[in-house]
Write an enzyme that holds these catalytic residues in place. Structure first.
Site, PDB file in Angstrom:
ATOM      1  CG  HIS A  33      -2.089  -0.877   1.113  1.00 32.08           C
ATOM      2  ND1 HIS A  33      -3.170  -0.818   1.979  1.00 32.08           N
ATOM      3  CD2 HIS A  33      -2.384  -1.858   0.231  1.00 32.08           C
ATOM      4  CE1 HIS A  33      -4.070  -1.728   1.619  1.00 32.08           C
ATOM      5  NE2 HIS A  33      -3.612  -2.371   0.585  1.00 32.08           N
ATOM      6  CE1 TYR A  38      -5.992   4.200  10.997  1.00 28.31           C
ATOM      7  CE2 TYR A  38      -5.435   4.116   8.665  1.00 28.31           C
ATOM      8  CZ  TYR A  38      -5.226   3.694   9.963  1.00 28.31           C
ATOM      9  OH  TYR A  38      -4.254   2.756  10.232  1.00 28.31           O
ATOM     10  N   PRO A  45      -4.298   0.335  18.461  1.00 28.66           N
ATOM     11  CG  PRO A  45      -6.163  -0.913  17.836  1.00 28.66           C
ATOM     12  CD  PRO A  45      -5.532  -0.256  19.020  1.00 28.66           C
ATOM     13  CE  LYS A  62       3.692   3.357  13.365  1.00 29.03           C
ATOM     14  NZ  LYS A  62       4.406   2.952  12.180  1.00 29.03           N
ATOM     15  CE1 TYR A 114      -1.402   4.165   9.385  1.00 29.46           C
ATOM     16  CE2 TYR A 114      -0.128   2.879   7.807  1.00 29.46           C
ATOM     17  CZ  TYR A 114      -1.269   3.063   8.557  1.00 29.46           C
ATOM     18  OH  TYR A 114      -2.287   2.143   8.490  1.00 29.46           O
TER      19      TYR A 114
END
Length: 399
Positions: free
Chosen positions: A72, A201, A295, A299, A387
């Site tokens: 991704h 998100y 979550p 990580k 990220y």
């Protein structure tokens, strides 16, 4: 029995450490309390950072990942019924993430360990780690109906938040930092093909939602729910309706998830937790035994992998040079990364979730922060760099 490194816990951290030690010519024994089937089916994280993928490949565990994993190059943020994509490679000098479930990482590492690695004992229940501050710590455990002992040069606890290893660090030595959050996640697995190419998100007035995936035919989806929620109170139809409501867009009012059979449903509490130090004598803590992150920032597995990578390099350095300098620096080295990941996970969590106690003023601050990420390359780069994961090599200054 005696071994150089006794590893408690046969999850991804313990198995990766065993593989890295094997490749460095260092013997180890892995003790896992559950049976193999349970370990290989235990649902956890599904996002791998660039550095984690690179290490798995170098360790010989990348073949199936490269064949079946889904790279991704970004994530989508939704807020105010609008969508914005954060492009990782553009913002991070080419880094990306992979969707490849923890279950698959574990299967790959178990297969390697059983073919040419050291002993891996399933259903080996560890009762205690003793003599942590001596040069021969002892692991006491039960396996195949017999109480046994394993003496080690070093012990590494990869046995999770509820494991016994951290009890080897005296209460007067260890310090715990933690935060619990006033909401949980209702997570589902569904036999439904994702209608999105990358994770979504969503911040909405109704609460947070996350759209993830396990494969091209299996979706992994989450809803923010109150603490103490019983999954049985949520019918499949109610879950799908609520997900569609939280992901809704003004610009594309027809956007909907593809619905399918829900095969798994569970409520996950949200917690931040760090234990310091991550070493006492010859006992080391790694992964969830030392730290927990919510979550939202993806990580958990990656932090555990980073811990054991640092530790494996330190053991190899000791073997090659006789110097324990890197082992002595282990806790401080890892905690710098741990606290950065804790902060990022806290930021993602508190920015995207609707705290039941928060005021309209605080909601406006959340939306302002999300607007800045959508309009500022610097703000988006900060999110993307965290990220995709900070570099494991201290010489790499891309921070």
């Amino acid at each position: 029995m005696h071994t150089t490194v006794g590893i408690i816990g046969g999850g991804p951290a313990g198995l990766l450490l065993a593989r890295l030690l094997h490749n460095a010519g260092i013997d180890s024994v892995v003790l896992e309390s559950r049976d193999r089937a349970y370990v290989e089916q235990r649902q956890r994280a599904g996002i791998l950072e660039q550095a984690t993928v690179d290490v798995l490949r170098a360790a010989g565990a990348g073949e199936r990942l490269d064949r079946e994993g889904m790279p991704h190059d970004g994530i989508e943020l939704r807020h105010g019924r609008r969508a914005h994509r954060v492009d990782f490679p553009t913002l991070t000098d080419g880094r990306r993430v992979w969707v490849y479930a923890q279950t698959e990482v574990v299967k790959d590492l178990i297969a390697l360990q059983l073919v040419d690695g050291g002993p891996l004992h399933f259903e080996a229940e560890v009762h205690a780690v003793e003599a942590a501050d001596t040069d021969r710590p002892v692991i006491r455990y039960t396996h195949e109906g017999r109480e046994q002992t394993l003496t080690c040069d070093y012990v590494v606890g990869c046995d999770g938040f509820h494991g016994v290893t951290k009890n080897a660090v005296p209460e007067g030595v260890r310090t715990t930092y933690e935060r619990t959050y006033p909401y949980s996640w209702l997570g589902i697995l569904a036999d439904a093909p994702p209608v999105y190419d990358e994770l979504i998100y969503a911040h909405s007035e109704r609460g947070f939602a996350l759209a993830s995936m396990r494969s091209e035919s299996v979706s992994r989806l989450y809803l923010q729910v109150p603490n103490g929620t019983d999954p049985a109170d949520w019918s499949d139809e109610r879950i799908w309706d609520e997900l569609d409501a939280r992901f809704a867009l003004d610009a594309n009012r027809e956007w909907r998830l593809k619905r399918g059979t829900v095969t798994s449903k569970a409520v996950l509490p949200m917690r931040s937790h760090v234990t310091e130090p991550m070493r006492y004598g010859r006992v080391f803590l790694a992964g969830d035994a030392a730290h927990i992150v919510p979550p939202t920032g993806a990580k958990g597995l990656n932090l555990a992998a980073a811990d054991v990578i640092v530790l494996a390099r330190a053991f190899a350095h000791l073997k090659d040079t006789g110097s324990a300098d890197l082992l002595d620096a282990y806790s401080d080295t890892c905690l710098r990364r741990v606290w950065r990941a804790e902060h990022f996970s806290y930021f993602m969590t508190t920015t995207l979730h609707a705290d039941p106690e928060q005021s309209p003023f605080e909601t406006k601050l959340q939306l302002s922060q999300l607007d800045r990420i959508a309009t500022s390359e610097h703000a988006a780069a900060e999110l993307a760099e965290n990220y995709t994961g900070l570099p494991l090599d201290p010489a790499d200054t891309r921070q």
